[in-house]
Motif scaffolding. Sequence first.
Motif, PDB file in Angstrom:
ATOM      1  N   ALA A  22       0.835  -1.210   0.000  1.00 16.09           N
ATOM      2  CA  ALA A  22       0.000   0.000   0.000  1.00 16.09           C
ATOM      3  C   ALA A  22       0.864   1.253   0.000  1.00 16.09           C
ATOM      4  N   ILE A  23       1.939   1.227   0.765  1.00 18.89           N
ATOM      5  CA  ILE A  23       2.856   2.369   0.819  1.00 18.89           C
ATOM      6  C   ILE A  23       3.502   2.602  -0.545  1.00 18.89           C
ATOM      7  N   MET A  24       3.926   1.537  -1.190  1.00 23.88           N
ATOM      8  CA  MET A  24       4.622   1.680  -2.467  1.00 23.88           C
ATOM      9  C   MET A  24       3.697   2.180  -3.579  1.00 23.88           C
ATOM     10  N   GLU A  25       2.412   1.932  -3.473  1.00 23.53           N
ATOM     11  CA  GLU A  25       1.471   2.491  -4.453  1.00 23.53           C
ATOM     12  C   GLU A  25       1.498   4.017  -4.406  1.00 23.53           C
ATOM     13  N   VAL A  26       1.604   4.566  -3.208  1.00 26.17           N
ATOM     14  CA  VAL A  26       1.698   6.024  -3.063  1.00 26.17           C
ATOM     15  C   VAL A  26       3.084   6.505  -3.470  1.00 26.17           C
ATOM     16  N   TYR A  27       4.115   5.780  -3.044  1.00 22.97           N
ATOM     17  CA  TYR A  27       5.506   6.173  -3.319  1.00 22.97           C
ATOM     18  C   TYR A  27       5.794   6.241  -4.812  1.00 22.97           C
ATOM     19  N   ALA A  28       5.098   5.403  -5.587  1.00 24.04           N
ATOM     20  CA  ALA A  28       5.352   5.313  -7.024  1.00 24.04           C
ATOM     21  C   ALA A  28       4.708   6.434  -7.832  1.00 24.04           C
ATOM     22  N   ARG A  29       3.939   7.297  -7.204  1.00 27.95           N
ATOM     23  CA  ARG A  29       3.274   8.359  -7.949  1.00 27.95           C
ATOM     24  C   ARG A  29       4.287   9.276  -8.626  1.00 27.95           C
ATOM     25  N   ALA A  30       4.138   9.426  -9.902  1.00 27.09           N
ATOM     26  CA  ALA A  30       5.104  10.215 -10.674  1.00 27.09           C
ATOM     27  C   ALA A  30       5.082  11.688 -10.279  1.00 27.09           C
ATOM     28  N   THR A  46       1.358  11.249   5.646  1.00 30.37           N
ATOM     29  CA  THR A  46       0.994  11.140   4.236  1.00 30.37           C
ATOM     30  C   THR A  46      -0.146  10.139   4.059  1.00 30.37           C
ATOM     31  N   GLU A  47      -0.649  10.081   2.829  1.00 31.23           N
ATOM     32  CA  GLU A  47      -1.667   9.077   2.521  1.00 31.23           C
ATOM     33  C   GLU A  47      -1.132   7.671   2.754  1.00 31.23           C
ATOM     34  N   ALA A  48       0.156   7.492   2.567  1.00 26.88           N
ATOM     35  CA  ALA A  48       0.756   6.172   2.771  1.00 26.88           C
ATOM     36  C   ALA A  48       0.704   5.774   4.244  1.00 26.88           C
ATOM     37  N   ASP A  49       1.027   6.708   5.147  1.00 24.55           N
ATOM     38  CA  ASP A  49       0.926   6.422   6.584  1.00 24.55           C
ATOM     39  C   ASP A  49      -0.486   5.969   6.941  1.00 24.55           C
ATOM     40  N   ILE A  50      -1.458   6.730   6.454  1.00 32.40           N
ATOM     41  CA  ILE A  50      -2.856   6.482   6.815  1.00 32.40           C
ATOM     42  C   ILE A  50      -3.346   5.157   6.246  1.00 32.40           C
ATOM     43  N   ALA A  51      -2.995   4.877   4.984  1.00 28.64           N
ATOM     44  CA  ALA A  51      -3.424   3.626   4.360  1.00 28.64           C
ATOM     45  C   ALA A  51      -2.810   2.420   5.062  1.00 28.64           C
ATOM     46  N   ALA A  52      -1.518   2.502   5.365  1.00 31.48           N
ATOM     47  CA  ALA A  52      -0.843   1.392   6.041  1.00 31.48           C
ATOM     48  C   ALA A  52      -1.394   1.191   7.445  1.00 31.48           C
ATOM     49  N   ASP A  53      -1.649   2.296   8.133  1.00 29.81           N
ATOM     50  CA  ASP A  53      -2.192   2.207   9.492  1.00 29.81           C
ATOM     51  C   ASP A  53      -3.560   1.529   9.490  1.00 29.81           C
ATOM     52  N   ARG A  54      -4.404   1.910   8.553  1.00 32.48           N
ATOM     53  CA  ARG A  54      -5.744   1.330   8.487  1.00 32.48           C
ATOM     54  C   ARG A  54      -5.661  -0.172   8.206  1.00 32.48           C
ATOM     55  N   LEU A  55      -4.828  -0.537   7.261  1.00 30.48           N
ATOM     56  CA  LEU A  55      -4.709  -1.947   6.886  1.00 30.48           C
ATOM     57  C   LEU A  55      -4.213  -2.787   8.066  1.00 30.48           C
ATOM     58  N   ILE A  56      -3.179  -2.311   8.751  1.00 26.50           N
ATOM     59  CA  ILE A  56      -2.625  -3.070   9.876  1.00 26.50           C
ATOM     60  C   ILE A  56      -3.613  -3.133  11.034  1.00 26.50           C
ATOM     61  N   SER A  57      -4.207  -1.991  11.370  1.00 22.17           N
ATOM     62  CA  SER A  57      -5.133  -1.947  12.507  1.00 22.17           C
ATOM     63  C   SER A  57      -6.324  -2.866  12.290  1.00 22.17           C
ATOM     64  N   GLU A  58      -6.892  -2.811  11.101  1.00 20.73           N
ATOM     65  CA  GLU A  58      -8.047  -3.662  10.819  1.00 20.73           C
ATOM     66  C   GLU A  58      -7.649  -5.136  10.801  1.00 20.73           C
ATOM     67  N   GLY A  59      -6.479  -5.433  10.263  1.00 23.83           N
ATOM     68  CA  GLY A  59      -6.022  -6.812  10.218  1.00 23.83           C
ATOM     69  C   GLY A  59      -5.771  -7.390  11.604  1.00 23.83           C
TER      70      GLY A  59
END
Length: 283
Positions: A22-30, A46-59
């Motif tokens: 999920a982080i790399m999807e954001v990191y790859a933005r041109a 960043t959006e990457a922090d938030i996306a990764a946090d949500r995924l881990i917390s829910e998991g």
Amino acid sequence: MSDRSAQIESVICELALAAGRAIMEVYARADGDFGTEAKADKSPVTEADIAADRLISEGLATAFPDIPAVTEEQAASHSETGHHQFFLVDPLDGTKEFIQRRGEFTVNIALIEDGVPVMGVVYAPVIGRIFRSRASGGAIEEAVDSDGQLVAGSLRELRVSTPDNTALVVVASKSHRDQATDDYIARYPVADFKSAGSSLKFCLLAAGEADFYPRLGRTMEWDTAAGHAVLRAVGGVVQRFDDHKPLSYGKPGFENPFFLAFAPGVVLCPADPQRESAPGGCS
């Protein structure tokens, strides 16, 4: 090894890898637009922090509803103190490195029991290295491919170094060095110096690539817990700087004191050379 411990090991590894993707999807933005905002303490998120946090917390909540989780990005979780067992998460340690496209940011998930980091995983998606403790004992490193999948046959057992106290290999932060840290390091005979970002410093110790990591600066428990768990699993030591007692977790506010992380056998210089006699090698 209990079935429960093996399940935790497997789940936190899979969640770290998924968060990395999920982080790399954001990191790859041109266009470099990471959706960066400032938190209340002025640090970036960043959006990457938030996306990764949500995924881990829910998991974690789905797999282990009985174990609370404390995560950097959820201020409400910071009141979760006094638990015998809890997860401690930094979904993207090294946000500044992420924004500046320096690749040493990491995903960090740790399990704390009675103040001790008993299990942890540290994943650096850009450099394709994942380090984790094993429920059966010890710790390993595996390679991760560009699709965020473990590389078959890449597993290797981690072992700390046998330090030479006349020629230490020291690792320290790239972005958080200060004069106090430099002055303390200068008291040791250093043969080589390595820089590393975020929690990778603990992992370099666990992998035998460095001997000593002194940190005379502010850190939070979620910054250190996963790396500490990996280093602890192979016999490494993390102690408070002031009294050399073990660094513990679940403290009010989740803020760490200064600390020293090292391979067994490193001879430590005293915190205050004016009040304590120095061992051989200390200046």
